[in-house]
Design an enzyme around this catalytic site. Structure first.
Site, mmCIF file in Angstrom:
data_model
loop_
_atom_site.group_PDB
_atom_site.id
_atom_site.type_symbol
_atom_site.label_atom_id
_atom_site.label_comp_id
_atom_site.label_asym_id
_atom_site.label_seq_id
_atom_site.Cartn_x
_atom_site.Cartn_y
_atom_site.Cartn_z
ATOM 1 N N GLU A 1 3.122 -2.887 -9.448
ATOM 2 C CA GLU A 1 2.216 -2.476 -8.370
ATOM 3 C C GLU A 1 1.104 -1.552 -8.853
ATOM 4 O OE1 GLU A 1 2.613 -1.012 -3.716
ATOM 5 O OE2 GLU A 1 4.301 -0.808 -5.082
ATOM 6 N N ASP B 1 6.008 6.907 -8.473
ATOM 7 C CA ASP B 1 5.564 5.529 -8.689
ATOM 8 C C ASP B 1 5.260 5.269 -10.159
ATOM 9 O OD1 ASP B 1 5.247 3.821 -6.270
ATOM 10 O OD2 ASP B 1 4.050 5.493 -5.541
ATOM 11 N N ILE C 1 8.638 2.154 -6.194
ATOM 12 C CA ILE C 1 9.105 2.849 -4.992
ATOM 13 C C ILE C 1 8.714 1.998 -3.795
ATOM 14 C CG2 ILE C 1 8.947 4.878 -3.509
ATOM 15 C CD1 ILE C 1 8.326 6.558 -5.937
ATOM 16 N N ASP C 2 9.685 1.301 -3.245
ATOM 17 C CA ASP C 2 9.461 0.500 -2.048
ATOM 18 C C ASP C 2 9.835 1.353 -0.850
ATOM 19 O OD1 ASP C 2 8.978 -1.691 -0.401
ATOM 20 O OD2 ASP C 2 11.060 -2.353 -0.501
ATOM 21 N N ASP D 1 7.887 -7.026 -3.032
ATOM 22 C CA ASP D 1 8.506 -6.476 -1.823
ATOM 23 C C ASP D 1 9.706 -7.285 -1.348
ATOM 24 O OD1 ASP D 1 6.891 -4.222 -1.372
ATOM 25 O OD2 ASP D 1 5.320 -5.448 -0.469
ATOM 26 N N ASP E 1 8.898 -3.236 -7.902
ATOM 27 C CA ASP E 1 8.366 -2.256 -6.956
ATOM 28 C C ASP E 1 9.009 -0.921 -7.304
ATOM 29 O OD1 ASP E 1 7.292 -0.809 -4.899
ATOM 30 O OD2 ASP E 1 7.699 -2.300 -3.360
ATOM 31 N N THR F 1 7.302 3.780 0.675
ATOM 32 C CA THR F 1 6.704 5.050 0.259
ATOM 33 C C THR F 1 6.791 6.136 1.329
ATOM 34 O OG1 THR F 1 5.145 3.737 -1.035
ATOM 35 C CG2 THR F 1 4.678 6.068 -0.803
#
Length: 352
Positions: A70, A47, A136-137, A286, A134, A139
């Site tokens: 984020e 992330d 890492i969408d 997102d 994002d 997780t």
């Protein structure tokens, strides 16, 4: 019109995807989770590394642009070992992807990494150029070595203009997973949606594959995408909607905005995300990139009442749930949703 932004976004998302893919594979191999946030969702080195890589490159290329990200760097500043691990991974991918070092800005110290991460503090809004990121969408998919995505979108005066999504583990063909995996999905307003192999040299849009949604299938032959985690959407309510529409096919369950990607290239025709909480509002990062990917591939994205998503509202969408679908099916889905929960959602609480 946004050719420079598209190129930068593609290069940055690809680099972040290479890094996160490596970390995801390592985590899945040793089945170790990430670090716990206050909301109990795991945070990983990936992330922080992905966010810093992308924001650093945006800020150097477009210094007046804002970024809605984020993460912030507070955890790294409290944990020097973690910060050094993040920098180590960044240096690894800069070496692996060194052919693009001239186009992307390099990070060489922990201080630079933290500054880049904190460049994602924008509150969003209706004025100016704002990127939604994002890193890492998906997780949990990331931690399982399954589906996750690196997602980046440019919003100008509240309207999404560019979207790029990297899906390191998405099969080339959902129906035949032996063909390989890894896709880079790109959309620009008025230009269309495009797809290419994530792990090959990035091509100009006109040389990559243009993708379109399938707008010819009926409900008895269409395919549906839903999330994997039942905590993210109401699978029970989604089941009632599918039953009412007489949808026969088994849903494909995917983490992250990979669902938008699957629809955009014709792997499915419907994406259902019905809320689990009447007060929950989706984050713009997102959905921004997926939103333009669907629109430019010929589909429709809305909230569960058929309203367009408003990306100028701030860091959150002021709407409930998501319905993405081909043009010939979307309005009937909205009608089905309203027939169950009411035109204004007055019966929604019964199903969550």
């Amino acid at each position: 019109m946004f050719s420079r932004e598209v190129k930068l976004a593609q290069l940055a998302v690809k680099r972040a995807s290479l890094l996160t893919k490596r970390i995801s594979d390592e985590i899945a191999a040793r089945t170790v989770g990430g670090i716990s946030k206050s909301d109990d969702s795991p945070v990983t080195v990936g992330d922080f590394a992905a966010q810093s890589i992308i924001i650093n490159s945006i800020k150097k290329a477009f210094p007046n642009d804002e970024v809605v990200g984020e993460e912030d760097s507070a955890m790294l500043k409290k944990d020097p070992k973690l910060a050094e691990k993040v920098l180590e991974e960044i240096k690894w991918v800069q070496e692996q992807d060194k052919a693009n070092n001239g186009s992307l800005s390099l990070l060489n110290s922990v201080d630079e990494v933290c500054d880049a991460i904190d460049g994602g503090s924008s509150e969003g809004g209706r004025q100016g150029r704002i990127w939604a990121l994002d890193p890492i969408d998906g997780t949990k998919g990331f931690l399982r070595g399954d589906q996750f995505a690196v997602c980046l979108a440019l919003i100008v005066d509240g309207v999404v203009k560019v979207g790029v999504i990297g899906c390191p583990n998405l099969p080339f063909d959902l129906q035949n997973k032996s063909k390989g995996k890894g896709g880079l999905f790109t959309a620009a307003e008025g230009v269309g949606s495009y797809y290419q192999n994530l792990f090959e040299e990035i091509l100009p849009l006109e040389s990559s594959k243009r993708i379109t949604m399938n707008n010819s299938l009926s409900f008895d032959t269409c395919r549906v995408c839903e999330g994997v985690e039942k905590g993210h959407s109401s699978h029970g309510l989604q089941g009632l909607i599918k039953e009412k529409l007489q949808i026969k096919s088994k849903s494909a369950n995917l983490d992250s905005q990979a669902k938008y990607c699957a629809l955009s290239r014709g792997d499915a025709e419907i994406y259902l995300r019905l809320p689990k909480d009447v007060n929950y509002r989706e984050k713009i990062w997102d959905h921004a990139a997926g939103n333009i990917l669907i629109k430019e591939s010929g589909g429709i994205v809305s909230d569960i009442y058929g309203n367009q998503l408003d990306f100028g509202n701030g860091r959150e969408l002021n709407s409930q749930g998501i319905i993405a679908a081909s043009k010939n099916l979307h309005s009937d889905i909205i009608t089905a949703v309203k027939s169950i929960i009411g035109d204004r959602g007055q019966d929604l609480e019964k199903y969550i």
